[in-house]
Scaffold this motif. Structure first.
Motif, PDB file in Angstrom:
ATOM      1  N   PRO A  34       0.798  -1.232   0.000  1.00 15.30           N
ATOM      2  CA  PRO A  34       0.000   0.000   0.000  1.00 15.30           C
ATOM      3  C   PRO A  34       0.830   1.282   0.000  1.00 15.30           C
ATOM      4  O   PRO A  34       0.490   2.239  -0.711  1.00 15.30           O
ATOM      5  N   ASP A  35       1.909   1.340   0.764  1.00 14.51           N
ATOM      6  CA  ASP A  35       2.685   2.593   0.799  1.00 14.51           C
ATOM      7  C   ASP A  35       3.406   2.828  -0.530  1.00 14.51           C
ATOM      8  O   ASP A  35       3.569   3.969  -0.970  1.00 14.51           O
ATOM      9  N   GLU A  36       3.821   1.748  -1.177  1.00 15.62           N
ATOM     10  CA  GLU A  36       4.473   1.899  -2.486  1.00 15.62           C
ATOM     11  C   GLU A  36       3.472   2.395  -3.529  1.00 15.62           C
ATOM     12  O   GLU A  36       3.781   3.253  -4.358  1.00 15.62           O
ATOM     13  N   LEU A  37       2.270   1.853  -3.445  1.00 16.10           N
ATOM     14  CA  LEU A  37       1.219   2.267  -4.374  1.00 16.10           C
ATOM     15  C   LEU A  37       0.880   3.743  -4.151  1.00 16.10           C
ATOM     16  O   LEU A  37       0.728   4.511  -5.106  1.00 16.10           O
ATOM     17  N   ARG A  38       0.811   4.139  -2.901  1.00 15.40           N
ATOM     18  CA  ARG A  38       0.504   5.536  -2.569  1.00 15.40           C
ATOM     19  C   ARG A  38       1.540   6.477  -3.180  1.00 15.40           C
ATOM     20  O   ARG A  38       1.207   7.516  -3.750  1.00 15.40           O
ATOM     21  N   GLY A  39       2.801   6.114  -3.062  1.00 19.73           N
ATOM     22  CA  GLY A  39       3.876   6.944  -3.631  1.00 19.73           C
ATOM     23  C   GLY A  39       3.743   7.074  -5.143  1.00 19.73           C
ATOM     24  O   GLY A  39       3.916   8.168  -5.704  1.00 19.73           O
ATOM     25  N   ALA A  40       3.417   5.972  -5.802  1.00 21.03           N
ATOM     26  CA  ALA A  40       3.282   5.994  -7.271  1.00 21.03           C
ATOM     27  C   ALA A  40       2.059   6.810  -7.688  1.00 21.03           C
ATOM     28  O   ALA A  40       2.090   7.521  -8.701  1.00 21.03           O
ATOM     29  N   ARG A  41       0.996   6.723  -6.896  1.00 22.00           N
ATOM     30  CA  ARG A  41      -0.213   7.501  -7.217  1.00 22.00           C
ATOM     31  C   ARG A  41       0.060   8.997  -7.105  1.00 22.00           C
ATOM     32  O   ARG A  41      -0.392   9.787  -7.938  1.00 22.00           O
ATOM     33  N   ALA A  42       0.810   9.378  -6.082  1.00 16.53           N
ATOM     34  CA  ALA A  42       1.158  10.795  -5.904  1.00 16.53           C
ATOM     35  C   ALA A  42       2.035  11.257  -7.067  1.00 16.53           C
ATOM     36  O   ALA A  42       1.859  12.363  -7.599  1.00 16.53           O
ATOM     37  N   PHE A  43       2.956  10.389  -7.493  1.00 15.31           N
ATOM     38  CA  PHE A  43       3.827  10.707  -8.624  1.00 15.31           C
ATOM     39  C   PHE A  43       2.995  10.969  -9.886  1.00 15.31           C
ATOM     40  O   PHE A  43       3.212  11.943 -10.608  1.00 15.31           O
ATOM     41  N   VAL A  44       2.020  10.105 -10.130  1.00 12.62           N
ATOM     42  CA  VAL A  44       1.158  10.245 -11.317  1.00 12.62           C
ATOM     43  C   VAL A  44       0.347  11.542 -11.249  1.00 12.62           C
ATOM     44  O   VAL A  44       0.277  12.299 -12.226  1.00 12.62           O
ATOM     45  N   ALA A  45      -0.256  11.813 -10.094  1.00  8.38           N
ATOM     46  CA  ALA A  45      -1.080  13.024  -9.936  1.00  8.38           C
ATOM     47  C   ALA A  45      -0.224  14.272 -10.199  1.00  8.38           C
ATOM     48  O   ALA A  45      -0.654  15.195 -10.906  1.00  8.38           O
ATOM     49  N   ASP A  46       0.990  14.289  -9.659  1.00  8.52           N
ATOM     50  CA  ASP A  46       1.890  15.441  -9.863  1.00  8.52           C
ATOM     51  C   ASP A  46       2.268  15.587 -11.331  1.00  8.52           C
ATOM     52  O   ASP A  46       2.314  16.693 -11.867  1.00  8.52           O
ATOM     53  N   ALA A  47       2.574  14.446 -11.977  1.00 12.93           N
ATOM     54  CA  ALA A  47       3.019  14.487 -13.378  1.00 12.93           C
ATOM     55  C   ALA A  47       1.917  15.025 -14.282  1.00 12.93           C
ATOM     56  O   ALA A  47       2.174  15.837 -15.187  1.00 12.93           O
ATOM     57  N   ILE A  48       0.682  14.608 -14.038  1.00 13.08           N
ATOM     58  CA  ILE A  48      -0.432  15.088 -14.859  1.00 13.08           C
ATOM     59  C   ILE A  48      -0.690  16.575 -14.578  1.00 13.08           C
ATOM     60  O   ILE A  48      -0.888  17.364 -15.507  1.00 13.08           O
ATOM     61  N   ARG A  63      13.007   8.593 -15.097  1.00 12.09           N
ATOM     62  CA  ARG A  63      12.252   9.733 -14.551  1.00 12.09           C
ATOM     63  C   ARG A  63      11.159   9.294 -13.586  1.00 12.09           C
ATOM     64  O   ARG A  63      10.257  10.057 -13.284  1.00 12.09           O
ATOM     65  N   LEU A  64      11.246   8.083 -13.080  1.00 14.56           N
ATOM     66  CA  LEU A  64      10.188   7.581 -12.196  1.00 14.56           C
ATOM     67  C   LEU A  64      10.453   7.897 -10.725  1.00 14.56           C
ATOM     68  O   LEU A  64       9.760   7.399  -9.827  1.00 14.56           O
ATOM     69  N   GLY A  65      11.470   8.718 -10.485  1.00 13.71           N
ATOM     70  CA  GLY A  65      11.734   9.228  -9.143  1.00 13.71           C
ATOM     71  C   GLY A  65      11.932   8.110  -8.144  1.00 13.71           C
ATOM     72  O   GLY A  65      12.518   7.077  -8.442  1.00 13.71           O
ATOM     73  N   GLY A  66      11.415   8.319  -6.955  1.00  5.37           N
ATOM     74  CA  GLY A  66      11.609   7.326  -5.892  1.00  5.37           C
ATOM     75  C   GLY A  66      10.472   6.318  -5.822  1.00  5.37           C
ATOM     76  O   GLY A  66      10.291   5.669  -4.799  1.00  5.37           O
ATOM     77  N   THR A  67       9.716   6.155  -6.902  1.00  2.57           N
ATOM     78  CA  THR A  67       8.584   5.217  -6.832  1.00  2.57           C
ATOM     79  C   THR A  67       9.071   3.773  -6.957  1.00  2.57           C
ATOM     80  O   THR A  67      10.162   3.517  -7.472  1.00  2.57           O
ATOM     81  N   LEU A  69       8.211   1.742  -9.010  1.00  2.75           N
ATOM     82  CA  LEU A  69       8.315   1.381 -10.429  1.00  2.75           C
ATOM     83  C   LEU A  69       9.737   1.531 -10.956  1.00  2.75           C
ATOM     84  O   LEU A  69      10.125   0.857 -11.908  1.00  2.75           O
ATOM     85  N   ALA A  70      10.514   2.415 -10.334  1.00  2.00           N
ATOM     86  CA  ALA A  70      11.901   2.599 -10.771  1.00  2.00           C
ATOM     87  C   ALA A  70      12.734   1.356 -10.457  1.00  2.00           C
ATOM     88  O   ALA A  70      13.697   1.049 -11.158  1.00  2.00           O
ATOM     89  N   ASP A  71      12.370   0.637  -9.405  1.00  2.00           N
ATOM     90  CA  ASP A  71      13.150  -0.538  -8.986  1.00  2.00           C
ATOM     91  C   ASP A  71      12.579  -1.852  -9.505  1.00  2.00           C
ATOM     92  O   ASP A  71      13.258  -2.879  -9.507  1.00  2.00           O
ATOM     93  N   LEU A  72      11.313  -1.829  -9.925  1.00  2.00           N
ATOM     94  CA  LEU A  72      10.624  -3.077 -10.261  1.00  2.00           C
ATOM     95  C   LEU A  72      11.354  -3.934 -11.307  1.00  2.00           C
ATOM     96  O   LEU A  72      11.468  -5.158 -11.117  1.00  2.00           O
ATOM     97  N   PRO A  73      11.869  -3.345 -12.402  1.00  2.00           N
ATOM     98  CA  PRO A  73      12.502  -4.214 -13.412  1.00  2.00           C
ATOM     99  C   PRO A  73      13.788  -4.894 -12.937  1.00  2.00           C
ATOM    100  O   PRO A  73      14.281  -5.797 -13.604  1.00  2.00           O
ATOM    101  N   GLU A  74      14.309  -4.458 -11.780  1.00  2.00           N
ATOM    102  CA  GLU A  74      15.496  -5.120 -11.212  1.00  2.00           C
ATOM    103  C   GLU A  74      15.115  -5.993 -10.015  1.00  2.00           C
ATOM    104  O   GLU A  74      15.986  -6.615  -9.399  1.00  2.00           O
ATOM    105  N   ASP A  75      13.853  -6.014  -9.665  1.00  2.00           N
ATOM    106  CA  ASP A  75      13.413  -6.790  -8.502  1.00  2.00           C
ATOM    107  C   ASP A  75      13.539  -8.289  -8.817  1.00  2.00           C
ATOM    108  O   ASP A  75      12.889  -8.783  -9.754  1.00  2.00           O
ATOM    109  N   PRO A  76      14.370  -9.013  -8.070  1.00  2.00           N
ATOM    110  CA  PRO A  76      14.640 -10.419  -8.429  1.00  2.00           C
ATOM    111  C   PRO A  76      13.379 -11.265  -8.483  1.00  2.00           C
ATOM    112  O   PRO A  76      13.252 -12.143  -9.340  1.00  2.00           O
TER     113      PRO A  76
END
Ligand SMILES: O=C(O)CCC(=O)C(=O)O
Ligand SMILES: [Fe+2]
Length: 239
Positions: A34-48, A63-67, A69-76
């Protein structure tokens, strides 16, 4: 996110691959904390907001900042999940390649222009995580026509499929079938934080729009281009 480490015999991965084949998609509920999702939602709202309320898209992770999503493609765990599903379905070892990642943030008047365009992805497996889903108006569902084609042997074969779909007539016909309620089309209501998988290369798909005053944001991680080594592809792309 440690599904795969808890699944040494590959039961989960096998079940997911079988689900995609049988149902057109598979889902892991509440994959994102939930906290990770919250961060990504705030990122999206700001970007729009920074783009005057209109569509923005982010390719890659830079450019995905500290969300998350920036780490997901490296998540083992995430990587093992995608590779495992690929290997099960294709019957070959999963290639050691990264993801083609996009974060699509639909809003404003332009939301329609980025919707209802049926296409095949260039990558075998598509992983989709909804970040924001409209709470009213157009629901912004994912539309999938499962397994409309096989993996083409050549890049040219793949190109022919794409040309046959990427024109006004084909799009109009597909949109008519959609409006008439075609039973072959899966209309998938998305839930933020879930992780969805489908065969993006093999299945025609698109997304419904959202209303101008709503937001619909999805993260897409595309895995494994079957034609990555094609000489024809490289030659065509060079121009
Ligand atoms: O945003 C979506 O739901 C789907 C987008 C898509 O299919 C793509 O970007 O390839
Ligand atoms: Fe796609």
């Amino acid at each position: 996110m440690n599904f795969v480490s808890r699944d040494p015999s590959g039961t989960l991965v096998g079940a997911l691959a079988a689900q995609i084949d049988a149902n057109g998609y598979a889902v892991i509920e509440d994959y994102v904390a939930p906290d990770e999702l919250r961060g990504a939602r705030a990122f999206v709202a700001d970007a729009i907001a920074a783009n005057g309320g209109e569509y923005v898209g982010f390719t890659g992770t830079e450019r995905l900042g500290g969300t998350f999503l920036a780490d997901l493609p490296e998540d083992p765990d995430f990587v093992a999940l995608c590779r495992g599903i690929y290997a099960r379905a294709v019957g070959k070892p999963a290639p050691e390649v990264g993801f083609y990642q996009i974060l699509r943030c639909l809003s404003g008047r332009g939301a329609r222009a980025h919707s209802m365009r049926f296409h095949y992805d260039s990558y075998v497996l598509t992983a989709l995580i909804p970040i924001v889903v409209p709470e009213r108006g157009s629901p912004g569902r994912l539309i999938i026509l499962p397994s409309t084609r096989g993996l083409r042997r050549t890049y040219l074969g793949n190109l022919v499929d794409k040309v046959l779909v990427d024109n006004r007539l084909a799009q109009a016909l597909l949109n008519v079938a959609y409006r008439r309620g075609s039973r072959r089309m899966i209309r998938l209501s998305l839930k933020p934080g879930n992780l969805y998988f489908f065969w993006g290369y093999r299945s025609l798909h698109t997304n419904e729009p959202c209303d101008a005053d709503a937001i619909r944001a999805t993260a897409l991680l595309h895995y494994a281009d079957p034609h990555a080594d094609s000489r024809v592809k490289r030659a065509l792309r060079r121009r």
